[in-house]
Write a protein that holds these residues in place. Structure first.
Motif, PDB file in Angstrom:
ATOM      1  N   LEU A  24       0.830  -1.206   0.000  1.00 16.01           N
ATOM      2  CA  LEU A  24       0.000   0.000   0.000  1.00 16.01           C
ATOM      3  C   LEU A  24       0.866   1.258   0.000  1.00 16.01           C
ATOM      4  O   LEU A  24       0.517   2.255  -0.639  1.00 16.01           O
ATOM      5  CB  LEU A  24      -0.949   0.004   1.197  1.00 16.01           C
ATOM      6  CG  LEU A  24      -2.148  -0.925   1.096  1.00 16.01           C
ATOM      7  CD1 LEU A  24      -2.892  -0.981   2.430  1.00 16.01           C
ATOM      8  CD2 LEU A  24      -3.096  -0.494  -0.014  1.00 16.01           C
ATOM      9  N   ASP A  25       1.997   1.223   0.702  1.00  9.84           N
ATOM     10  CA  ASP A  25       2.911   2.366   0.717  1.00  9.84           C
ATOM     11  C   ASP A  25       3.445   2.667  -0.686  1.00  9.84           C
ATOM     12  O   ASP A  25       3.541   3.830  -1.087  1.00  9.84           O
ATOM     13  CB  ASP A  25       4.084   2.119   1.671  1.00  9.84           C
ATOM     14  CG  ASP A  25       3.672   2.119   3.132  1.00  9.84           C
ATOM     15  OD1 ASP A  25       2.569   2.621   3.461  1.00  9.84           O
ATOM     16  OD2 ASP A  25       4.456   1.594   3.953  1.00  9.84           O
ATOM     17  N   VAL A  26       3.808   1.623  -1.421  1.00  8.25           N
ATOM     18  CA  VAL A  26       4.303   1.795  -2.791  1.00  8.25           C
ATOM     19  C   VAL A  26       3.214   2.412  -3.670  1.00  8.25           C
ATOM     20  O   VAL A  26       3.468   3.340  -4.441  1.00  8.25           O
ATOM     21  CB  VAL A  26       4.790   0.455  -3.383  1.00  8.25           C
ATOM     22  CG1 VAL A  26       5.043   0.564  -4.874  1.00  8.25           C
ATOM     23  CG2 VAL A  26       6.036  -0.022  -2.647  1.00  8.25           C
ATOM     24  N   LEU A  27       1.998   1.905  -3.540  1.00  4.28           N
ATOM     25  CA  LEU A  27       0.888   2.444  -4.321  1.00  4.28           C
ATOM     26  C   LEU A  27       0.624   3.903  -3.943  1.00  4.28           C
ATOM     27  O   LEU A  27       0.398   4.745  -4.822  1.00  4.28           O
ATOM     28  CB  LEU A  27      -0.371   1.604  -4.116  1.00  4.28           C
ATOM     29  CG  LEU A  27      -1.585   2.003  -4.941  1.00  4.28           C
ATOM     30  CD1 LEU A  27      -1.282   1.961  -6.443  1.00  4.28           C
ATOM     31  CD2 LEU A  27      -2.765   1.106  -4.606  1.00  4.28           C
ATOM     32  N   ALA A  28       0.670   4.218  -2.659  1.00  4.02           N
ATOM     33  CA  ALA A  28       0.459   5.598  -2.209  1.00  4.02           C
ATOM     34  C   ALA A  28       1.514   6.523  -2.809  1.00  4.02           C
ATOM     35  O   ALA A  28       1.196   7.628  -3.264  1.00  4.02           O
ATOM     36  CB  ALA A  28       0.479   5.670  -0.686  1.00  4.02           C
ATOM     37  N   ALA A  29       2.757   6.087  -2.817  1.00  4.35           N
ATOM     38  CA  ALA A  29       3.832   6.904  -3.400  1.00  4.35           C
ATOM     39  C   ALA A  29       3.590   7.136  -4.878  1.00  4.35           C
ATOM     40  O   ALA A  29       3.811   8.243  -5.390  1.00  4.35           O
ATOM     41  CB  ALA A  29       5.187   6.226  -3.164  1.00  4.35           C
ATOM     42  N   VAL A  86     -10.725   5.937  -6.596  1.00  5.35           N
ATOM     43  CA  VAL A  86     -10.344   4.767  -5.816  1.00  5.35           C
ATOM     44  C   VAL A  86      -9.346   3.981  -6.646  1.00  5.35           C
ATOM     45  O   VAL A  86      -9.588   3.703  -7.821  1.00  5.35           O
ATOM     46  CB  VAL A  86     -11.573   3.888  -5.476  1.00  5.35           C
ATOM     47  CG1 VAL A  86     -11.146   2.628  -4.748  1.00  5.35           C
ATOM     48  CG2 VAL A  86     -12.574   4.676  -4.651  1.00  5.35           C
ATOM     49  N   VAL A  87      -8.213   3.644  -6.030  1.00  9.53           N
ATOM     50  CA  VAL A  87      -7.174   2.896  -6.724  1.00  9.53           C
ATOM     51  C   VAL A  87      -7.002   1.557  -6.018  1.00  9.53           C
ATOM     52  O   VAL A  87      -6.796   1.515  -4.801  1.00  9.53           O
ATOM     53  CB  VAL A  87      -5.837   3.672  -6.738  1.00  9.53           C
ATOM     54  CG1 VAL A  87      -4.755   2.860  -7.427  1.00  9.53           C
ATOM     55  CG2 VAL A  87      -6.011   5.029  -7.410  1.00  9.53           C
ATOM     56  N   PHE A  88      -7.117   0.478  -6.785  1.00 13.60           N
ATOM     57  CA  PHE A  88      -6.984  -0.871  -6.242  1.00 13.60           C
ATOM     58  C   PHE A  88      -5.556  -1.373  -6.406  1.00 13.60           C
ATOM     59  O   PHE A  88      -4.935  -1.157  -7.445  1.00 13.60           O
ATOM     60  CB  PHE A  88      -7.931  -1.840  -6.972  1.00 13.60           C
ATOM     61  CG  PHE A  88      -9.361  -1.696  -6.566  1.00 13.60           C
ATOM     62  CD1 PHE A  88      -9.921  -2.550  -5.631  1.00 13.60           C
ATOM     63  CD2 PHE A  88     -10.150  -0.700  -7.108  1.00 13.60           C
ATOM     64  CE1 PHE A  88     -11.244  -2.410  -5.253  1.00 13.60           C
ATOM     65  CE2 PHE A  88     -11.475  -0.552  -6.737  1.00 13.60           C
ATOM     66  CZ  PHE A  88     -12.024  -1.412  -5.799  1.00 13.60           C
ATOM     67  N   VAL A  89      -5.057  -2.055  -5.393  1.00 10.50           N
ATOM     68  CA  VAL A  89      -3.759  -2.712  -5.470  1.00 10.50           C
ATOM     69  C   VAL A  89      -3.862  -3.887  -6.436  1.00 10.50           C
ATOM     70  O   VAL A  89      -2.976  -4.115  -7.250  1.00 10.50           O
ATOM     71  CB  VAL A  89      -3.307  -3.219  -4.077  1.00 10.50           C
ATOM     72  CG1 VAL A  89      -2.055  -4.066  -4.181  1.00 10.50           C
ATOM     73  CG2 VAL A  89      -3.089  -2.055  -3.140  1.00 10.50           C
TER      74      VAL A  89
END
Length: 102
Positions: A24-29, A86-89
Motif C-alpha cells: 500500500l505504501d508503494v501504491l500511495a507513493a 479509488v485505486v486498487f492494489v
C-alpha cells in the motif's frame, strides 16, 4: 491525471501476506507522484475470518473483488470523505471494474 484528487487505496490481501502495508505504501507513493492525495486506505484480508484458511484456495469472485459488506463500507467512507478516485492494489477484471462502478 490525479492532480489534487483525494484518493482511497483498496487492497485484498491473503492472511499470509505480511507485507501488505508495504504494498500500500508503494501504491500511495505512486498516486502522490501523479498528483493525488491519499486520504484513506482500505484492506480486506482473505482467510482471516469467516471460514479462515480453507477460503484461501477458493478463487476470487468473478463479480467483485471484495465482500459485499467491505464494498459497502468503502463506498460509504468514500462518499463521506468526498473521494474523487479509488485505486486498487489488485488488478481488476473488466467485469469487476463494471461491478465496482455501481
Amino acid at each position: 491525471m490525479l492532480a489534487s484528487t483525494d484518493v482511497a487505496l483498496v487492497g485484498l490481501f491473503s492472511a499470509k501476506d505480511r507485507a501488505y502495508g508495504a504494498r500500500l505504501d508503494v501504491l500511495a507513493a505512486n498516486v502522490e507522484a501523479h498528483g493525488g492525495r491519499v486520504v484513506s486506505r482500505h484492506v480486506q484480508r482473505r482467510g482471516v475470518s469467516h471460514g479462515g484458511a480453507h477460503k484461501m484456495a477458493v478463487p476470487f469472485s468473478r463479480r467483485t473483488l471484495l465482500s459485499r459488506g467491505k464494498a459497502r463500507e468503502i463506498a460509504q467512507a468514500c462518499r463521506a470523505a468526498e473521494v474523487g478516485a479509488v485505486v486498487f492494489v489488485n488488478p481488476l477484471t473488466e467485469h469487476q471494474r463494471t461491478a465496482s462502478g455501481t
